[in-house]
Design an enzyme around this catalytic site. Structure first.
Site, short mmCIF file in Angstrom:
data_model
loop_
_atom_site.label_atom_id
_atom_site.label_comp_id
_atom_site.label_asym_id
_atom_site.label_seq_id
_atom_site.Cartn_x
_atom_site.Cartn_y
_atom_site.Cartn_z
N VAL A 1 49.36 21.65 -7.00
CA VAL A 1 50.77 21.73 -6.60
C VAL A 1 50.84 21.53 -5.10
CG1 VAL A 1 52.85 23.15 -6.46
CG2 VAL A 1 51.42 23.27 -8.48
N SER A 2 51.66 20.60 -4.63
CA SER A 2 51.82 20.38 -3.18
C SER A 2 52.78 21.40 -2.62
CB SER A 2 52.32 18.97 -2.90
OG SER A 2 53.67 18.83 -3.34
N THR A 3 52.83 21.47 -1.30
CA THR A 3 53.75 22.42 -0.64
C THR A 3 55.19 22.12 -1.00
OG1 THR A 3 52.19 22.59 1.20
CG2 THR A 3 54.44 23.36 1.59
N GLU B 1 56.32 20.65 -3.69
CA GLU B 1 56.56 20.97 -5.10
C GLU B 1 56.67 22.48 -5.31
OE1 GLU B 1 54.29 17.10 -7.03
OE2 GLU B 1 53.16 18.87 -6.43
N GLN B 2 55.96 23.26 -4.50
CA GLN B 2 56.08 24.71 -4.58
C GLN B 2 57.50 25.14 -4.29
OE1 GLN B 2 53.14 25.95 -1.75
NE2 GLN B 2 51.55 26.21 -3.29
#
Length: 498
Positions: free
Chosen positions: A8-10, A12-13
């Site tokens: 999970v990318s930043t 997407e978080q």
């Protein structure tokens, strides 16, 4: 052994994507809890150099893993090429690959589907990035602040998408500017202000207890406190990906000024005080570069009118007695220019400059005439010189054009002439940029800065007028209005004010 990989990318978080959700779905597909887990939390899918992905591929090479389960091909990578590199390595070591949200078959049809889906994923990522940047730019053009930069002195209002003044922090910002521009302050320069704020126990923006001088400097250099906030100023495209990939990149790259978006925010510092602080910042390195046992009244202010180098205070001996001079000579190792050796008696120069400044302070109306003379002798003469040079470059190009048009010489090197014309054009453009800068400097509200500096100097001088001022007190007065003292020769001395 079965391996489960989630990412999970930043960004997407922030949108609510969950590592736990992906892991639960992958574990359900695996049908067992006895799996090896690899989690890249906060990493972009545009790079291969991710800690857990690297560890996973290393374990594949070691023969530890027989199958990899992933939630979606996007989790492996957002780039098609990277997806293919990963699947190629898995196939090489006969490791199976399964996705929760997609069927993957290692045949011609499955590979085609996988590649097409990967291409769309890459396109989708680029489209999202483009739309995000475009949306932010449009908001900025409407006068909204699209991102909280965590600027000291302000709070970010998410609903109104703008900055509002943090009253407590704003008072500290005003204190910093007052300390820096007030000659009566007991704090020496930026470092002294930082130490004082630390002693007072004032917290930084992030709640820190220690103020660093660089933070104070950044506040003093921040034009936003005058109510002018520029967005779209820095080019950060690709920085996030390069940082995560461990690649070198140059941060703080600025876009062309015409691309900046000017936004109005509440003002904390007056434009005049900010401009005065910028002048003092430029002079700070010379003005406050240490304190000698012998206090030279004009330390850091004297420049040689012959070669343009700074003149520093030196002690000399004559007939066994010490005397002091300002000398244009650099003896330290690595000096690019050793100076021309010009000397000027310290007493003579001190007395002349001080008497001239006192005359101005006792007659404030003289500052207008004095400032006009200095501008004419410096800026206007330089503007005239540059205009002449620009005209010479234009005439040079015209002569080359005429030469080509009237010449009947078939062996003339046209390419060489083109190169020369290009060189002249580039020189002309460079001169034009310099001319624009100087003309803007003249057009800027210099009179306000001069007036502000003079008012502060007069205010202080009137407080101490009539008393026997020592060297340090005289320096306070001088440094408020004197920008530089140029020594042409012993009889021709120019005093340049702010």
């Amino acid at each position: 052994m079965i391996a489960v990989y989630v990412r999970v990318s930043t960004e997407e978080q922030l949108k609510g994507y969950s590592v736990e959700g992906q892991m639960n779905d992958c574990m359900e597909l695996a049908g067992t809890k006895n799996v090896l887990k690899y989690v890249d939390d906060g990493y972009t899918g545009e790079i291969l150099n991710r800690p857990e992905l690297t560890k996973l591929l290393d374990d594949v090479e070691k023969g530890v893993i027989e199958k990899v389960i992933c939630y979606d091909p996007d989790r492996l990578s957002r780039k098609l090429l990277n997806q293919l590199l990963i699947t190629e390595k898995l196939e090489k070591h006969q490791v199976g690959l399964e996705f929760v949200k997609s069927d993957y078959k290692n045949d011609a049809e499955g590979q085609l589907y996988f590649q097409v889906r990967g291409a769309f994923s890459e396109f989708d990522k680029a489209k999202i990035k483009h739309n995000t940047m475009t949306g932010r730019y449009r908001k900025a053009k409407k006068g909204l602040v699209v991102k909280d930069a965590g600027m000291y002195g302000y709070d970010y209002d998410k609903e109104k998408e703008t900055y509002c003044i943090n009253q407590q922090e704003a008072k500290v910002v005003q204190m910093i500017f007052d300390y820096f521009t007030d000659p009566n302050t007991v704090f020496k320069g930026i470092n002294g202000i930082a130490l004082h704020l630390t002693e007072l126990g004032i917290p930084t923006k992030k709640g820190g207890k220690v103020w660093h001088r660089q933070v104070v400097r950044q506040i003093l250099m921040n034009e936003s406190y005058t109510g002018v906030y520029y967005q779209n100023r820095y080019d950060t495209v690709g920085d996030y990906v390069k940082r995560q990939a461990g690649e070198k990149f140059k941060s703080g790259r600025t876009r062309p000024k015409e691309e900046w978006v000017k936004t109005e925010i509440p003002q904390i510092i007056s434009k005049e005080k900010y401009e005065y602080a910028q002048v003092l910042l430029k002079q700070a390195r010379r003005r406050y570069a240490g304190y000698n046992r012998h206090h030279y009244l004009l330390s850091g202010l004297v420049r040689c009118g012959r070669c343009g180098q700074t003149m520093t205070g030196k002690k000399r001996k004559s007939h066994g007695k010490d005397f002091y001079v300002y000398e244009c000579r650099k003896n330290y190792a690595g000096a690019k220019n050793k100076g021309c050796g010009r000397m000027m008696s310290e007493n003579k120069l001190n007395n002349f400059v001080w008497s001239q400044v006192v005359d101005i302070l006792n007659n404030p109306t003289k500052i207008k005439q004095h400032t006009h003379i200095q501008k004419k002798s410096y800026i206007f003469e330089e503007i005239g010189h540059i205009k002449e040079q620009i005209q010479k470059k234009k005439n040079g190009r015209k002569r080359l054009l005429n030469l080509v048009s009237i010449s009947e010489d078939d062996e003339m090197d046209i390419e060489e002439i083109k190169d020369k014309m290009k060189e002249l054009r580039e020189q002309e453009n460079t001169l034009q940029l310099k001319l624009d800068e100087l003309q803007k400097e003249v057009a800027d509200d210099e009179s306000k800065k001069a007036t502000f500096a003079l008012e502060e100097a007069v205010k202080y001088y009137m407080q101490v007028k009539g008393s026997n001022l020592d060297t340090k007190e005289k320096q306070r007065v001088l440094r408020m209005i004197v920008q530089e003292v140029e020594v042409i020769d012993s009889e021709n001395i120019h005093i340049h004010t702010f």
